[in-house]
Each structure stands twice: as C-alpha cells, then as structure tokens.
Write a protein that holds these residues in place. Structure first.
Motif, mmCIF file in Angstrom:
data_model
loop_
_atom_site.group_PDB
_atom_site.id
_atom_site.type_symbol
_atom_site.label_atom_id
_atom_site.label_comp_id
_atom_site.label_asym_id
_atom_site.label_seq_id
_atom_site.Cartn_x
_atom_site.Cartn_y
_atom_site.Cartn_z
ATOM 1 N N ARG A 34 0.840 -1.202 0.000
ATOM 2 C CA ARG A 34 0.000 0.000 0.000
ATOM 3 C C ARG A 34 0.875 1.252 0.000
ATOM 4 N NH1 ARG A 34 -5.402 -0.872 2.496
ATOM 5 N NH2 ARG A 34 -5.661 -3.112 2.655
ATOM 6 N N PRO A 35 0.345 2.372 -0.499
ATOM 7 C CA PRO A 35 1.118 3.621 -0.530
ATOM 8 C C PRO A 35 1.686 4.012 0.835
ATOM 9 C CG PRO A 35 -0.885 3.871 -1.816
ATOM 10 C CD PRO A 35 -0.966 2.526 -1.128
ATOM 11 N N ARG A 36 1.023 3.645 1.902
ATOM 12 C CA ARG A 36 1.471 3.961 3.261
ATOM 13 C C ARG A 36 2.908 3.491 3.526
ATOM 14 N NH1 ARG A 36 -1.059 4.922 8.149
ATOM 15 N NH2 ARG A 36 -0.139 3.941 9.971
ATOM 16 N N TYR A 37 3.340 2.456 2.831
ATOM 17 C CA TYR A 37 4.649 1.874 3.093
ATOM 18 C C TYR A 37 5.730 2.315 2.108
ATOM 19 C CZ TYR A 37 1.831 -0.718 6.298
ATOM 20 O OH TYR A 37 0.965 -1.031 7.306
ATOM 21 N N LYS A 38 5.409 3.227 1.224
ATOM 22 C CA LYS A 38 6.456 3.768 0.349
ATOM 23 C C LYS A 38 7.374 4.647 1.200
ATOM 24 C CE LYS A 38 4.056 3.642 -4.018
ATOM 25 N NZ LYS A 38 4.938 3.261 -5.084
ATOM 26 N N PRO A 39 8.691 4.565 0.961
ATOM 27 C CA PRO A 39 9.625 5.348 1.789
ATOM 28 C C PRO A 39 9.347 6.856 1.770
ATOM 29 C CG PRO A 39 10.812 3.695 0.545
ATOM 30 C CD PRO A 39 9.392 3.678 0.042
ATOM 31 N N ASP A 40 8.815 7.371 0.675
ATOM 32 C CA ASP A 40 8.556 8.817 0.575
ATOM 33 C C ASP A 40 7.083 9.160 0.816
ATOM 34 O OD1 ASP A 40 7.558 7.661 -1.726
ATOM 35 O OD2 ASP A 40 8.405 9.142 -3.079
ATOM 36 N N TRP A 41 6.363 8.297 1.517
ATOM 37 C CA TRP A 41 4.929 8.476 1.763
ATOM 38 C C TRP A 41 4.636 9.793 2.459
ATOM 39 C CZ3 TRP A 41 2.458 7.520 6.850
ATOM 40 C CH2 TRP A 41 1.061 7.632 6.804
ATOM 41 N N GLU A 54 -10.438 8.603 8.334
ATOM 42 C CA GLU A 54 -11.347 8.466 7.191
ATOM 43 C C GLU A 54 -10.587 8.222 5.884
ATOM 44 O OE1 GLU A 54 -14.055 11.738 6.932
ATOM 45 O OE2 GLU A 54 -15.027 11.239 8.829
ATOM 46 N N CYS A 55 -9.273 8.149 5.959
ATOM 47 C CA CYS A 55 -8.445 7.966 4.761
ATOM 48 C C CYS A 55 -7.886 6.545 4.711
ATOM 49 C CB CYS A 55 -7.291 8.963 4.762
ATOM 50 S SG CYS A 55 -7.849 10.665 4.771
ATOM 51 N N GLU A 56 -7.803 5.983 3.505
ATOM 52 C CA GLU A 56 -7.310 4.621 3.322
ATOM 53 C C GLU A 56 -5.914 4.457 3.919
ATOM 54 O OE1 GLU A 56 -5.086 1.358 1.699
ATOM 55 O OE2 GLU A 56 -4.695 3.432 1.150
ATOM 56 N N ASP A 57 -5.088 5.469 3.797
ATOM 57 C CA ASP A 57 -3.717 5.366 4.295
ATOM 58 C C ASP A 57 -3.563 5.890 5.721
ATOM 59 O OD1 ASP A 57 -4.135 8.036 3.560
ATOM 60 O OD2 ASP A 57 -2.062 8.322 2.944
ATOM 61 N N LEU A 66 2.393 -9.488 9.365
ATOM 62 C CA LEU A 66 1.611 -9.746 8.148
ATOM 63 C C LEU A 66 1.227 -8.436 7.475
ATOM 64 C CD1 LEU A 66 -0.938 -12.375 9.507
ATOM 65 C CD2 LEU A 66 1.004 -12.843 8.014
ATOM 66 N N VAL A 67 1.221 -8.457 6.143
ATOM 67 C CA VAL A 67 0.758 -7.290 5.395
ATOM 68 C C VAL A 67 0.177 -7.776 4.067
ATOM 69 C CG1 VAL A 67 2.931 -6.774 4.196
ATOM 70 C CG2 VAL A 67 1.369 -4.923 4.742
ATOM 71 N N ASP A 68 -0.844 -7.091 3.590
ATOM 72 C CA ASP A 68 -1.382 -7.442 2.277
ATOM 73 C C ASP A 68 -0.582 -6.721 1.200
ATOM 74 O OD1 ASP A 68 -2.420 -4.906 2.981
ATOM 75 O OD2 ASP A 68 -4.104 -5.162 1.636
ATOM 76 N N ALA A 69 -0.587 -7.279 0.004
ATOM 77 C CA ALA A 69 0.144 -6.697 -1.118
ATOM 78 C C ALA A 69 -0.539 -7.127 -2.405
ATOM 79 C CB ALA A 69 1.596 -7.172 -1.108
ATOM 80 N N ALA A 76 -2.940 -9.957 -8.526
ATOM 81 C CA ALA A 76 -3.529 -10.797 -7.481
ATOM 82 C C ALA A 76 -3.201 -10.240 -6.096
ATOM 83 C CB ALA A 76 -3.014 -12.229 -7.591
ATOM 84 N N MET A 77 -4.185 -10.303 -5.208
ATOM 85 C CA MET A 77 -3.969 -9.918 -3.813
ATOM 86 C C MET A 77 -3.242 -11.071 -3.119
ATOM 87 S SD MET A 77 -5.242 -6.895 -3.258
ATOM 88 C CE MET A 77 -5.245 -6.880 -1.488
#
Length: 97
Positions: A34-41, A54-57, A66-69, A76-77
C-alpha cells in the motif's frame, strides 16, 4: 525517523517500519505494498480538513508480521509474512518448497 501515534495520529507504527524499509526490495521482487509503506509516503490527509481515520492510508494496515500486497505481474492480492529465520523455525524452508 518514525513519530509516535501521539505525535502524529495516523502515522506509521513502529511495527510498520519493517514494511516501509522493505518496500523497495519487495517492489523489485514483484510485490506492491500500500502507498502507506512507500519510503517517501506523505499522508493523504495532510493539508486537508479530513481526519486521518477516514483515509485509506490513515490506519495501520499490517499486523506487524503480516501485510497485504498486490502481485504486480497479475494484480492478485497476496499476504506477505515476516518470519524470523532461526534454528527452531523451519517456516522459511517450508515456504520455499
């Protein structure tokens, strides 16, 4: 440096830093976090009046180990799991069969 939730509500939890730090390697290996885990988030709610929750991130999206990707090749999830390779764990060997 990761700020605490009290200093930065909605910011990364210490347990999420592993995923942030691993994101470039995982992307090069064919998995997108998810974008939350990008180094420059940059949090999407910054400079808005929208509350972080209220925000996805805005919410922690890993369970620490565990993390989804998304598998980039086909969309594929997938679920990724951080394991500790030790003398007493055969999890890495089993997963690579």
């Amino acid at each position: 440096m990761t700020r605490t939730q009290a200093e930065d509500p909605g910011g990364l939890m210490p347990s999420e830093c592993y995923w942030r730090d691993s994101q470039p390697w995982l992307e090069a290996s064919g998995y997108m976090l998810r974008p939350r885990y990008k180094p420059d988030w940059t949090p999407s709610w910054k400079d808005t009046k929208k509350p972080y929750y209220e925000c996805e991130d805005g919410l922690e999206s890993s369970l620490g180990h565990l993390v989804d990707a998304v598998r980039i090749s086909d969309g594929a999830m997938v679920m990724l799991k951080k394991i500790e390779k030790s003398v007493h764990s055969h999890e890495a060997d089993i997963a690579s069969i």
